[in-house]
Design an enzyme around this catalytic site. Structure first.
Site, PDB file in Angstrom:
ATOM      1  N   GLU A 174       0.872  -1.176   0.000  1.00  0.00           N
ATOM      2  CA  GLU A 174       0.000   0.000   0.000  1.00  0.00           C
ATOM      3  C   GLU A 174       0.907   1.223   0.000  1.00  0.00           C
ATOM      4  O   GLU A 174       1.789   1.343   0.856  1.00  0.00           O
ATOM      5  CB  GLU A 174      -0.915  -0.006   1.225  1.00  0.00           C
ATOM      6  CG  GLU A 174      -1.963   1.106   1.204  1.00  0.00           C
ATOM      7  CD  GLU A 174      -2.923   0.996   2.377  1.00  0.00           C
ATOM      8  OE1 GLU A 174      -4.128   0.770   2.142  1.00  0.00           O
ATOM      9  OE2 GLU A 174      -2.463   1.124   3.531  1.00  0.00           O
ATOM     10  N   GLU A 217       4.174  -9.549   3.318  1.00  0.00           N
ATOM     11  CA  GLU A 217       5.318  -9.256   4.175  1.00  0.00           C
ATOM     12  C   GLU A 217       4.960  -8.227   5.255  1.00  0.00           C
ATOM     13  O   GLU A 217       3.965  -7.511   5.160  1.00  0.00           O
ATOM     14  CB  GLU A 217       6.493  -8.739   3.339  1.00  0.00           C
ATOM     15  CG  GLU A 217       6.951  -9.700   2.241  1.00  0.00           C
ATOM     16  CD  GLU A 217       8.188  -9.203   1.521  1.00  0.00           C
ATOM     17  OE1 GLU A 217       9.095  -8.657   2.187  1.00  0.00           O
ATOM     18  OE2 GLU A 217       8.262  -9.356   0.283  1.00  0.00           O
ATOM     19  N   GLU A 283      19.657  -8.957  -0.108  1.00  0.00           N
ATOM     20  CA  GLU A 283      19.472  -7.716   0.638  1.00  0.00           C
ATOM     21  C   GLU A 283      20.115  -7.738   2.023  1.00  0.00           C
ATOM     22  O   GLU A 283      19.648  -7.055   2.935  1.00  0.00           O
ATOM     23  CB  GLU A 283      17.992  -7.315   0.730  1.00  0.00           C
ATOM     24  CG  GLU A 283      17.403  -6.844  -0.593  1.00  0.00           C
ATOM     25  CD  GLU A 283      17.904  -5.467  -1.040  1.00  0.00           C
ATOM     26  OE1 GLU A 283      17.420  -4.434  -0.549  1.00  0.00           O
ATOM     27  OE2 GLU A 283      18.807  -5.439  -1.919  1.00  0.00           O
TER      28      GLU A 283
END
Length: 429
Positions: A174, A217, A283
């Site tokens: 979002e 996530e 990452e």
């Protein structure tokens, strides 16, 4: 396919003479100019069948054979020497190619700005022949249970032309951030779940996708079991529609690992419910953190070895980055973000600033430092043929299902050549 690391004074012409391959073919394989000088420490792929090995002090045929997964007798045969023949330092031996195993290969693609850019379209076209799945990111779950689609352009047509299946990557993004609040809504409202799952299945069928991939996530720790229940609920209609279901998992090293990205991802449950999982083994070095390798092989191995205690190997797909980062020093927490950089751009940068490329054998990752035109020092960690081959070797050692790339759009031609050298890519169509 030979991997060659450039030494001082070497040129494409000298390498073409050493390996019996034209300058044009070496340049084409690495997508470099025939006229640009090579960078010391640069890894090149030499397009030959098999590879050559130069004997080092202490080498024996048996030792070399073990290194390359063959036998002393086979090395003796292909090199027309006796099994007990004395080897000479610097002697060139031919190493025949090893049998290839099957692997599932996925690549995410992340269109932004309402359209699939020409550059991303071309990246998809280049990668699709080497992929089992192409996964546009992402199909975002909305608070009202509808699904917002990403720009798709002609990605499905490119995939179909190359017998590549499409993967529907479903997220709780979002405003371009993973939302724990959206996740909480999804996981704790059964009526909303019914609407979401129905919309997901309808969308996947309408677009002719093959897999529904949940990349949910940053959930609250207390939503761990709720997420497991959601997946158990979703897999039934997904399978009934003739689709597979997969999930993305944060890179954990234990079942009790804490943190917003980890706690709600239950490896054992996902391994039982999903058809396969993609573990995001990258990452460690990231844009907002200090300079370090993006996917150092030690931590990657540790995550995968833990995963195999909870999930069958034939369900585990290893994540792999197609990029590196360029950090401006000194690193300041909360300061300027590092710049994402492709392997091709990293080589060009090293050439521009006359930097020597180093290789960290513990991390299995190339790196270099340079000073820019404004007097600022930089540190670059990236990927090359050596680092990607190390990951392929790990994949084979652990007998994993395959590999998944984040993300298309930053050029790394050596990866696709080595992928085909190592594996027979599974095609579902």
């Amino acid at each position: 396919m030979q991997i060659h690391v450039v030494q001082a004074g070497q040129t494409l012409y000298r390498l073409s003479q050493a390996y019996g391959v034209s300058v044009a073919d070496i340049a084409s394989a690495n997508e470099i100019s025939q006229t640009d000088p090579l960078v010391i420490g640069q890894a090149l792929v030499i397009p030959i069948v098999g590879q050559y090995y130069w004997v080092l002090p202490g080498d024996t045929l048996a030792k070399i054979a073990r290194q390359f997964g063959t036998t002393a007798a086979e090395l003796a045969r292909v090199n027309s020497i006796g099994v007990t023949s004395a080897l000479h330092i610097g002697q060139r031996l031919y190493i025949p190619p090893m049998p290839k195993r099957r692997a599932v290969v996925n690549a995410y693609i992340d269109p932004r700005g309402g359209t699939v850019s020409p550059a991303l379209t071309e990246a998809a076209r280049e990668a699709a022949p080497h992929l089992t799945y192409l996964a546009p990111s992402s199909f975002r779950i909305q608070r009202d249970g509808t699904i917002a689609l990403p720009p798709l352009g002609n990605l499905s047509a490119i995939a179909q032309e190359n017998r590549t299946a499409m993967m529907m990557t479903v997220t709780n993004l979002e405003n371009d951030q993973f939302s724990a609040e959206v996740g909480e809504l999804i996981m704790n409202d059964t009526a909303l779940q019914d609407k979401i799952i129905a919309n997901i299945v309808d969308t996947a069928k309408r677009l002719n996708y093959s897999d529904v991939h949940f990349d949910i996530e940053h959930l609250r720790p207390e939503d761990r079991e709720a997420y497991n229940r959601f997946l158990r609920k979703a897999v039934v209609p997904i399978h009934a529609a003739g689709l597979t279901m997969s999930t993305a998992l944060a890179p954990k090293t234990s079942a009790t690992q804490q943190g917003a990205w980890y706690t709600a991802h239950d490896y054992k449950a996902h391994g039982q419910i999903a058809d396969f999982v993609i573990i995001m083994t990258y990452e460690w070095g990231y844009s907002g953190g200090p300079p370090m390798p993006v996917s150092p092989i030690g931590p990657v191995r540790k995550v995968l070895e833990y995963a195999l205690t909870e999930i069958p190997a034939n369900k585990v797909i290893m994540g792999q980055n197609l990029y590196g980062y360029d950090w401006t020093l000194p690193f300041v927490p909360g300061g300027a973000y590092a710049k994402a950089i492709s392997p091709q751009a990293a080589i060009a940068l090293a050439r521009q600033f006359n930097a020597r490329i180093l290789y960290d054998y513990t991390a299995q990752a190339p790196n270099f430092s340079y000073w820019d035109n404004n007097g600022k020092e930089h540190k670059v960690w990236f990927e090359d043929a050596r680092s990607i081959q190390a990951k392929f070797d790990l994949l084979k050692e652990l007998r994993l299902r395959g590999i998944s790339y984040w993300k298309l759009g930053l050029s790394f031609p050596q990866n696709w050549l080595l992928l085909e050298e190592n594996f027979n890519v599974v095609k579902l169509l």
